[in-house]
Motif scaffolding. Structure first.
Motif, short mmCIF file in Angstrom:
data_model
loop_
_atom_site.label_atom_id
_atom_site.label_comp_id
_atom_site.label_asym_id
_atom_site.label_seq_id
_atom_site.Cartn_x
_atom_site.Cartn_y
_atom_site.Cartn_z
N TYR A 58 -29.10 11.53 -21.68
CA TYR A 58 -28.75 10.36 -20.88
C TYR A 58 -27.63 9.54 -21.51
O TYR A 58 -27.78 8.33 -21.74
N PRO A 64 -47.50 13.20 -8.29
CA PRO A 64 -46.77 12.37 -9.26
C PRO A 64 -46.72 10.89 -8.86
O PRO A 64 -46.84 10.00 -9.73
N TYR A 106 -43.26 11.90 2.09
CA TYR A 106 -42.67 10.95 1.14
C TYR A 106 -43.21 9.54 1.43
O TYR A 106 -43.65 8.81 0.52
N PRO A 132 -37.82 -1.74 -1.04
CA PRO A 132 -36.45 -1.66 -0.51
C PRO A 132 -36.36 -0.73 0.70
O PRO A 132 -37.16 0.19 0.84
N VAL A 164 -31.38 2.62 -0.21
CA VAL A 164 -30.56 2.00 -1.26
C VAL A 164 -29.25 2.77 -1.44
O VAL A 164 -29.27 3.99 -1.63
P1 NDP Z 1 -34.13 8.80 -8.34
O1 NDP Z 1 -34.49 10.18 -7.90
O2 NDP Z 1 -32.74 8.55 -8.77
O3 NDP Z 1 -35.11 8.33 -9.48
C1 NDP Z 1 -36.42 8.74 -9.55
C2 NDP Z 1 -36.88 8.59 -10.97
O4 NDP Z 1 -38.25 9.02 -11.05
C3 NDP Z 1 -36.08 9.47 -11.93
O5 NDP Z 1 -35.89 8.77 -13.14
C4 NDP Z 1 -37.01 10.65 -12.14
O6 NDP Z 1 -36.84 11.30 -13.40
C5 NDP Z 1 -38.34 9.94 -12.11
N1 NDP Z 1 -39.41 10.89 -11.89
C6 NDP Z 1 -39.63 11.67 -10.82
N2 NDP Z 1 -40.70 12.45 -11.04
C7 NDP Z 1 -41.15 12.14 -12.29
C8 NDP Z 1 -42.21 12.60 -13.11
N3 NDP Z 1 -43.07 13.56 -12.72
N4 NDP Z 1 -42.39 12.03 -14.33
C9 NDP Z 1 -41.54 11.07 -14.78
N5 NDP Z 1 -40.51 10.61 -14.05
C10 NDP Z 1 -40.32 11.14 -12.83
O7 NDP Z 1 -34.52 7.86 -7.14
P2 NDP Z 1 -34.28 6.32 -6.86
O8 NDP Z 1 -33.75 5.61 -8.02
O9 NDP Z 1 -33.56 6.22 -5.59
O10 NDP Z 1 -35.78 5.88 -6.59
C11 NDP Z 1 -36.51 5.14 -7.53
C12 NDP Z 1 -37.69 4.53 -6.84
O11 NDP Z 1 -37.24 3.76 -5.74
C13 NDP Z 1 -38.66 5.56 -6.27
O12 NDP Z 1 -39.95 5.04 -6.49
C14 NDP Z 1 -38.32 5.57 -4.78
O13 NDP Z 1 -39.42 5.94 -4.03
C15 NDP Z 1 -37.95 4.12 -4.56
N6 NDP Z 1 -37.09 3.87 -3.41
C16 NDP Z 1 -35.83 4.42 -3.34
C17 NDP Z 1 -35.03 4.15 -2.26
C18 NDP Z 1 -33.64 4.70 -2.14
O14 NDP Z 1 -33.05 4.67 -1.06
N7 NDP Z 1 -33.05 5.21 -3.22
C19 NDP Z 1 -35.49 3.29 -1.16
C20 NDP Z 1 -36.80 2.72 -1.35
C21 NDP Z 1 -37.56 3.01 -2.45
P3 NDP Z 1 -35.80 12.51 -13.58
O15 NDP Z 1 -34.44 11.87 -13.71
O16 NDP Z 1 -36.26 13.18 -14.81
O17 NDP Z 1 -35.93 13.37 -12.35
#
Ligand code: NDP
Length: 357
Positions: free
Chosen positions: A42, A99, A155, A184, A187
């Motif tokens: 990272y 998860p 989802y 949200p 995003v």
């Molecule tokens: P990303 O996919 O960019 O981020 C998801 C994060 O969750 C990553 O850091 C990922 O890690 C981690 N993750 C997933 N599975 C696991 C696991 N088994 N163990 C540990 N870490 C895990 O998505 P967003 O930033 O967009 O989303 C973040 C949050 O916001 C989520 O909860 C999503 O539901 C919510 N959200 C997002 C929206 C959007 O439009 N983006 C809208 C509304 C809510 P890794 O990098 O290793 O995969």
């Protein structure tokens, strides 16, 4: 409210979380981010201003609940964002719900066991509010998604069960910390890391000709930096409580395509065929059955309906204001071009059989 103790952000590598980490560092906080892989994966986090002195990365996985306890030691605030954000998975129970739900419960238990946690800020979603727009209604924090399941919008289901169980945990177990959720809408905006986020990927798909035409669809959008700020304000505002819908405004597909076209992206294969009328909607309903399962369900539950979210609570209680939706989307598009997720507007040549960058 700068505290000497680290603020823990789970899933620090994520699209939203990395902006939360950047915002906390910019505000002077010590930050402990959890990631799935070791820190050398990272560099974009380690290079953030303030990271060298005040960012620590520790490994944790949502499916190993014991992994969060060491991360939460000495922390007063945990911002839990980690959760899979993917549509069209093979196995919804294993890929999404386990998860999201086990991870959130593991985080809540670890926060209790850590001892000093005062507040958990949970990244939920409007997906936990509804999975089906209702043109006659303005959705608020009082609304819960009661319709999703493993077979219908999995989802949305994963976000609903995860958020619900977090509230139940706090109300039943009285763990000594409070819970605030940020919900949200879609995003958008520039990423800090190299990966393309699911929402930006949808905008890219609109720009590279994946959609057959302009459909009668509309979405709520919010900028990623505003979303990050909302999480930090939810942590800092002592009177914050309950859920906060977080959406800057709505945009329909026709306006989105027109604005992209006026903004220098007119030579991309943006959808042109008007499918917003009764015939187009009926056609898309029929075609939805030829789409991957979850895309098909999305079309059937969203097309022809308008979606409205009431966001006065977050404005009044947290003092949030939002940047205009289209400004955020265009900054996200510029960022996708910069990172090679989209070919540059002038040099792009996409024809039949040629692949988009
Ligand atoms: P990303 O996919 O960019 O981020 C998801 C994060 O969750 C990553 O850091 C990922 O890690 C981690 N993750 C997933 N599975 C696991 C696991 N088994 N163990 C540990 N870490 C895990 O998505 P967003 O930033 O967009 O989303 C973040 C949050 O916001 C989520 O909860 C999503 O539901 C919510 N959200 C997002 C929206 C959007 O439009 N983006 C809208 C509304 C809510 P890794 O990098 O290793 O995969």
């Amino acid at each position: 409210m700068i505290t000497e103790k680290p603020v823990c952000v789970t899933g620090a590598s994520g699209f939203i979380a990395s902006h939360i980490v950047a915002g906390l560092l910019a505000d002077g906080y010590r930050v402990r981010g959890t990631t799935r892989k070791s820190r050398e994966h990272y560099p974009f986090l380690l290079q953030l201003p303030g990271a060298e002195e005040r960012l620590e990365l520790v490994e944790a996985d949502l499916l190993r609940k014991e992994s969060f306890l060491p991360a939460f030691r000495e922390c007063e605030y945990v911002i839990h964002t980690a959760s899979p954000y993917v549509i069209n998975v093979k196995d919804p129970a294993k890929d999404l719900v386990e998860p999201a739900l086990q991870g959130t419960m593991g985080v809540m238990e670890a926060a209790r066991s850590a001892g000093g946690v005062k507040r958990v800020v949970l990244t939920s979603s409007v997906a936990a509010v509804t999975d089906e727009p209702d043109s006659t209604k303005v959705f608020t924090e009082r609304d819960w998604n009661t319709r999703s399941s493993l077979h219908r919008h999995p989802y949305h289901y994963s976000k609903t069960v995860a958020e619900k169980s977090a509230w139940e945990f706090v109300s039943r177990q009285k763990p000594g910390f409070d819970l605030v959720s940020i919900n949200p809408s879609m995003v958008t905006g520039p990423a800090l890391g190299p990966d393309i986020n699911t929402t930006n990927a949808m905008i890219r798909d609109i720009m590279i000709g994946v959609y057959p035409g302009i459909m009668d669809l509309n979405w709520g959008f919010v900028d990623v930096r505003d979303t990050a700020r909302a999480h930090i304000l939810a942590m800092e505002t002592s009177g914050a409580s309950g859920r906060y819908l977080c959406s800057a405004g709505l945009l329909d597909m026709r306006t989105l395509v027109e604005q992209l076209s006026y903004s220098g992206y007119g030579n991309y294969p943006l959808p042109k065929t008007d499918l917003t009328g009764r015939f187009g909607t009926a056609l898309m309903m029929a075609l939805s059955y030829t789409q991957p399962r979850d895309t098909g369900t999305y079309i059937r539950t969203h097309i022809g309906r308008s979606l409205r979210y009431g966001c006065s609570k977050i404005k009044q209680e947290l003092g949030m204001s939002f940047m205009p939706v289209m400004e955020s989307i265009l900054e996200g598009v510029e960022d996708m071009v910069r990172r090679g997720h989209l070919a540059p507007p002038r040099s792009r040549r996409v024809g039949p059989g040629k692949k988009e960058a």
